[in-house]
Structures are given as C-alpha cells and as structure tokens.
Design an enzyme around this catalytic site. Structure first.
Site, PDB file in Angstrom:
ATOM      1  N   THR A   1       7.761   7.799  11.024  1.00  0.00           N
ATOM      2  CA  THR A   1       9.224   7.867  11.044  1.00  0.00           C
ATOM      3  C   THR A   1       9.698   7.504  12.447  1.00  0.00           C
ATOM      4  O   THR A   1       8.895   7.182  13.316  1.00  0.00           O
ATOM      5  CB  THR A   1       9.713   9.279  10.679  1.00  0.00           C
ATOM      6  OG1 THR A   1       9.441  10.170  11.779  1.00  0.00           O
ATOM      7  CG2 THR A   1       9.042   9.801   9.429  1.00  0.00           C
ATOM      8  N   CYS A   2      11.002   7.602  12.672  1.00  0.00           N
ATOM      9  CA  CYS A   2      11.518   7.266  14.000  1.00  0.00           C
ATOM     10  C   CYS A   2      11.069   8.279  15.050  1.00  0.00           C
ATOM     11  O   CYS A   2      11.033   7.964  16.241  1.00  0.00           O
ATOM     12  CB  CYS A   2      13.039   7.177  13.977  1.00  0.00           C
ATOM     13  SG  CYS A   2      13.845   8.690  13.390  1.00  0.00           S
TER      14      CYS A   2
ATOM     15  N   ARG B   1       8.057  10.220  14.707  1.00  0.00           N
ATOM     16  CA  ARG B   1       6.635  10.544  14.698  1.00  0.00           C
ATOM     17  C   ARG B   1       5.816   9.453  14.020  1.00  0.00           C
ATOM     18  O   ARG B   1       6.313   8.727  13.156  1.00  0.00           O
ATOM     19  CB  ARG B   1       6.382  11.884  14.005  1.00  0.00           C
ATOM     20  CG  ARG B   1       6.684  11.897  12.515  1.00  0.00           C
ATOM     21  CD  ARG B   1       6.552  13.300  11.949  1.00  0.00           C
ATOM     22  NE  ARG B   1       7.599  14.192  12.427  1.00  0.00           N
ATOM     23  CZ  ARG B   1       7.376  15.235  13.225  1.00  0.00           C
ATOM     24  NH1 ARG B   1       6.148  15.525  13.598  1.00  0.00           N
ATOM     25  NH2 ARG B   1       8.385  15.993  13.605  1.00  0.00           N
TER      26      ARG B   1
ATOM     27  N   SER C   1      11.072  19.406  13.830  1.00  0.00           N
ATOM     28  CA  SER C   1      12.084  18.379  14.077  1.00  0.00           C
ATOM     29  C   SER C   1      12.918  18.718  15.303  1.00  0.00           C
ATOM     30  O   SER C   1      12.958  19.872  15.746  1.00  0.00           O
ATOM     31  CB  SER C   1      13.001  18.234  12.864  1.00  0.00           C
ATOM     32  OG  SER C   1      12.256  17.879  11.712  1.00  0.00           O
TER      33      SER C   1
ATOM     34  N   ALA D   1      35.265   5.099  17.778  1.00  0.00           N
ATOM     35  CA  ALA D   1      34.192   4.753  16.830  1.00  0.00           C
ATOM     36  C   ALA D   1      32.864   4.522  17.552  1.00  0.00           C
ATOM     37  O   ALA D   1      32.032   3.750  17.109  1.00  0.00           O
ATOM     38  CB  ALA D   1      34.577   3.514  16.027  1.00  0.00           C
ATOM     39  N   GLY D   2      32.717   5.212  18.690  1.00  0.00           N
ATOM     40  CA  GLY D   2      31.442   5.145  19.411  1.00  0.00           C
ATOM     41  C   GLY D   2      30.390   5.996  18.723  1.00  0.00           C
ATOM     42  O   GLY D   2      30.501   6.318  17.533  1.00  0.00           O
TER      43      GLY D   2
END
Length: 541
Positions: free
Chosen positions: A143-144, A146, A203, A286-287
C-alpha cells in the site's frame, strides 16, 4: 529444476560453510610403506635380488590399492553423513511464518516507493517468492504506507535472506540499505503484526478502515495462485476476522482524529436534523485541507456545494473524483456573494490576512436556515476574524476548538486499542490452535501409508506361501489384514485428530504426541522429503 537443484546445492554448500563436512568426514587411515634395509649376502645371485625387488613392488601396489579403497570408503561415509545432517537439520527446524517489510514507521517514502508492487502484479510476485529455495507459501501486502512480504519458510534464516535479496533485486535498493529500514517478525509475532494491521492499530490514523479492505484484497487476489496455500490463506482469513471483530466490538473507527474530518463532524452536530441535506454549504479554498473537507462532506451525505478558489483547476480535479456530488466553482472575487447565500462556511486558505472581518459579516443577510450562520475556520493564520463570534448572527469555530475534539477522540481510540489487543490475543490463540492442527495432517497420512505398505507386503508373502486357495479364502485373509491395520491405527489417529471433542487435549499435548509418532515410525524424514519434492515439482511448471 533449476530451483530444485539450487535447493540441493544450498544444503551442500551450507553444510560445507558450517564445517559439517570437515567435522563429520571420517579421516582416511594413513597407510605408510616402510623400507627396511638389510645387507645382502654377497653370494646371493642376481636372480634373487630381482625376485626381492618384484616382491617389494607388489607389496607397494597392494598398499596403494588399500589406500585408495579406504579413501573411497571414507568419502562415501562423509557424503552419507552430510546428507543425513542436512535432512536432520531440516526436520528439526520447523517451518516458520515470517514477515519482512518496510512501512511508514521504518522507512521514508523515497525507499518505500521503489518497493511498491501494483495489485495486478501481486500474483506474479507470490509465484516468484515461492520459487525461492526455502519458501513454501507467500503473500504480498503493498500500500502507500507499507510493503510487507508474508511467507512460510522451510528455514527461518535462509528464508529471510532469500526474500531480502529478492526485494533488493526487484527494487534496485541495495541489501545493505534495505537492512537499515526493514523489520522482521516470526511466527506469533508475525501473526500478531498482521492482526494489528488489519485492525488499524498499525496505521498512521489509529483505527482507519481502508487497510482492512486492502487485507481482504490480498486474500481475494491470492486465491488460486500457486503459493498462496493453506497456511498463508488461513493467516489472512483469521486477520480479516480479527479486523472485523475489533471494529464491531470496540467501534474504534468512530470519532474524528483529523482536523478536516473533525470540522465536518462538528458542523454536522449543529445542523437541523444533523443532516447536510437541507443546508447550503460553502467551502473556501481547494488546497490539500480544502480537498479533505470536501471529501469528508461527501462521506457525510452532502450532495451539493459551492467551492470558492483562486483558479478552477483544482476544483475540476476534485469534481472528477467526486462525480456523484454537484460542485459549483466560483472565483475568489465572488466570495462575499456566495457567503450571503450560505448557511455553513468552511475556510481553509493560506491567506495571511482574515477573509471575513466583523464588518463584512454584519452586512450578510440573516435569512439562513439556521439560527446563526456557521463558520468553521481550519486555517492558520485564521481566515475569520475572532471578533466575528461576538455577532448574534454568527457562530465561529477555529482550529483550536477542533484540536480539542481531535485530542479527545484520539484518547478514546487509545482506550479502544487496549480492548482491541484483548481481541487480537484471543484470535491469535485461535489461529495458533488451527495451525497446530494442520501439523498433524502429514503425520496422519504418512503413518497410514507406512502401515499400508507393511500390510500389503506381509499379505503378499502370506498368500504366496499358502499356495492354491479360493477367492473366498483370499478375501478373508485380506479382510483380516485390513481389520488389524485399522485397529492399530485407531489409537494414534484418535489422538492426532482434532475433531472438536470436549475432552480433546491441548494443542501442545497434541503436538507432543505427533512428534512422538514421527520419531517412533521415522516419518519426519519422509515428510520433509515430500516438501522438497513439492518444491521441485513447482519449479518444473
């Protein structure tokens, strides 16, 4: 066959490197020929001298022959001892569940991204890992945050070494650098780690739910892949059960633990009927933070909103991601007009000066669907002037108010995490009991096959000695042999099977019985050889 050959070579080379060959080889006897000098009688003839030389030469040849024979014999003994030591080592070293990986806690993103494996390539990665000499089963969780390899290893040390080298090969990251960032866990610790991952305890955001869906995806993509077999499949199945239990029984995912989600949930508590369905929502900015606010609004049932931003580009990207939501873009120059028509206003810009001053807000119409217009300001510096809260027509919350909510929710999640550990320990015990029951399966099969070979051999001998007998008599003898074998098997099988009886012994007692049966009938060697043969067959495919 290459991998199978490598497996054999690995055993031999390992034995040599450990000094096994040198220590176990039987030294060759040192047979030395000695020459004794004795003066010869001068009256002896030349022929006598020649005869003596011929005898000496013959004796020397015999000694050389004996030396070669002894050397050959010692080499054979050394080879047999080497083979025995290798088999003995592998039967004594029980296969292990291992996890090797890097995650957000151990490695920076520039290292993790080099090791990332797309979902579509997980099945291929499983096959490649299982082609390694000492790996039986495997799974990949990438995943992003792990990249973790779970495996069943024939040898713990060799399995770790091979998987680490494979990770280095696919990523281009040197082994030395991987070793600085990797973590390794074995057996119960590896199992507990996966259960904690599935429960959201490992997490960044404690209790987040996305990771459980990713663990489920590992099991889904692994089904039918050669190498994602019974132990690894069972491990992930138990992890999914654990993750579900933790979320259901502790409700650990409830309560916002980020500022953006807390902003949306706080506003929700102030709305009529606690719903975004009947109010007009305005988001300014909208950052990164604004985008998170919009996503949380969508997740909480908001179907329509106006977004004010300097440019439309970022708003268009968000609109593309959230196609079910109606997002209307307005430029910053129309901000006050949009605010006049809004009931709830979220601000998240990088402006160094307030966007809403007290005098500005005073001029806004009071015809909102709420008692007071709600401002949720998550900007630092603040976008809403503090004194706006003095107005009777406005209610203002800033990031400090939200941090208190987030901190309280984090404390609540930590308490729930303690309860989650109790659930994890229970499921860990269940998994270990299930895994231990699998250990008896090869023993049961081999014991049955062992006794069947004896029965068939003795039956054949008996029938050959009895001469001409009727088919009825042959059947009676055959039935007798089968009945005896079943009687012999009944006791051991009853002790080895885990068939849910209330009086069944503890897993450690069952394992003790299993190992005793293995030793008694010399089944351990057959079991490990079957494992090796299975790996050889896999490499042929």
């Amino acid at each position: 066959m290459a991998a199978a050959g490598g497996f054999s070579t690995s055993i031999a080379s390992s034995a040599q490197s450990n000094g096994n060959l040198r220590s176990q080889a039987v030294p060759c006897p040192q047979i030395q020929s000695q020459t004794f000098y004795k003066p010869l009688n001068s009256r002896r003839t030349s022929a006598s001298n020649q005869g003596l030389c011929l005898k000496c030469e013959s004796a020397s040849q015999n000694l050389n022959s004996i030396h070669k024979e002894e050397s050959k014999r010692s080499n054979v003994i050394a080879l047999e001892q080497l083979k025995a030591s290798a088999i003995d080592r592998y039967t004594k070293e029980k296969s292990s569940i291992i996890v090797i990986g890097l995650n957000v806690h151990t490695a920076p993103v520039d290292v993790r991204e080099k090791l990332a494996i797309p979902e579509a390539q997980w099945p291929r990665a499983i096959s490649d890992i299982c082609a390694l000499n000492h790996i039986e089963e495997a799974a990949v969780l990438s995943t992003c945050n792990r990249m973790e390899i779970y495996a069943v290893a024939l040898s713990q040390h060799r399995g770790v070494k091979e998987v680490t080298e494979w990770m280095s090969k696919i990523s281009g990251v040197p082994v030395s650098e991987l070793c600085q960032h990797r973590f390794m866990l074995y057996n119960k610790d590896a199992t507990r780690h996966l259960f904690e991952v599935a429960s959201g305890l490992d997490s960044i955001v404690l209790g987040e739910g996305q990771i459980l869906a990713q663990v489920k995806q590992v099991k889904k993509l692994g089904q039918g892949v050669d190498g994602f077999n019974r132990k690894i499949g069972g491990l992930f199945e138990h992890a999914i059960i654990t993750g579900k239990r933790v979320r259901t029984e502790t409700n650990i995912s409830s309560g916002s633990v980020s500022v953006s989600s807390a902003a949306v949930e706080l506003a929700l508590t102030k709305l009529p009927e606690s719903s975004y369905a009947t109010v007009r929502v305005l988001v300014i900015g909208a950052g990164k933070m604004g985008k998170l606010v919009i996503k949380h609004l969508a997740a909480n049932g908001c179907k329509e909103m106006v977004v004010v931003n300097r440019t439309e580009e970022k708003v268009a990207v968000i609109r593309e991601e959230l196609k079910d939501m109606r997002i209307v873009y307005k430029p910053l120059s129309e901000m006050m007009g949009c605010a006049a028509e809004a009931d709830v206003i979220f601000t998240s810009t990088a402006s160094e000066t307030p966007l809403f001053l007290k005098e500005h807000v005073q001029t806004l119409p009071a015809d909102t669907k709420m008692a007071r217009r709600l401002f949720i300001d998550i900007s630092v510096p603040r976008n809403v002037e503090p004194c706006v809260s003095d107005l009777e027509t406005a209610e203002v919350y800033n990031v400090d108010n939200l941090k208190d909510v987030v901190a309280a929710n984090k404390e609540d999640r930590l308490r729930k995490a303690m309860k989650a550990q109790t659930i994890i320990s229970e499921e860990l015990q269940n998994f270990e009991a299930w895994k231990d029951s699998l250990e008896a399966v090869p023993t049961i099969k081999k014991l049955r096959a062992y006794l069947e070979r004896i029965r068939a051999s003795e039956l054949e001998k008996c029938l050959s000695k009895m001469g001409d007998i009727t088919d009825k008599q042959k059947k009676a003898i055959y039935d007798l042999s089968m009945g005896m074998m079943k009687k012999f098997l009944h006791g051991p099988m009853q002790q080895l099977r885990c068939d849910g009886r209330s009086d069944f012994q503890k897993p450690e007692e069952m394992l003790e019985i299993m190992h005793a049966v293995n030793r008694m009938f010399d089944l351990e060697t057959e079991i490990i050889l079957e494992t090796v043969r299975t790996k050889m067959e896999r490499t042929k495919k």
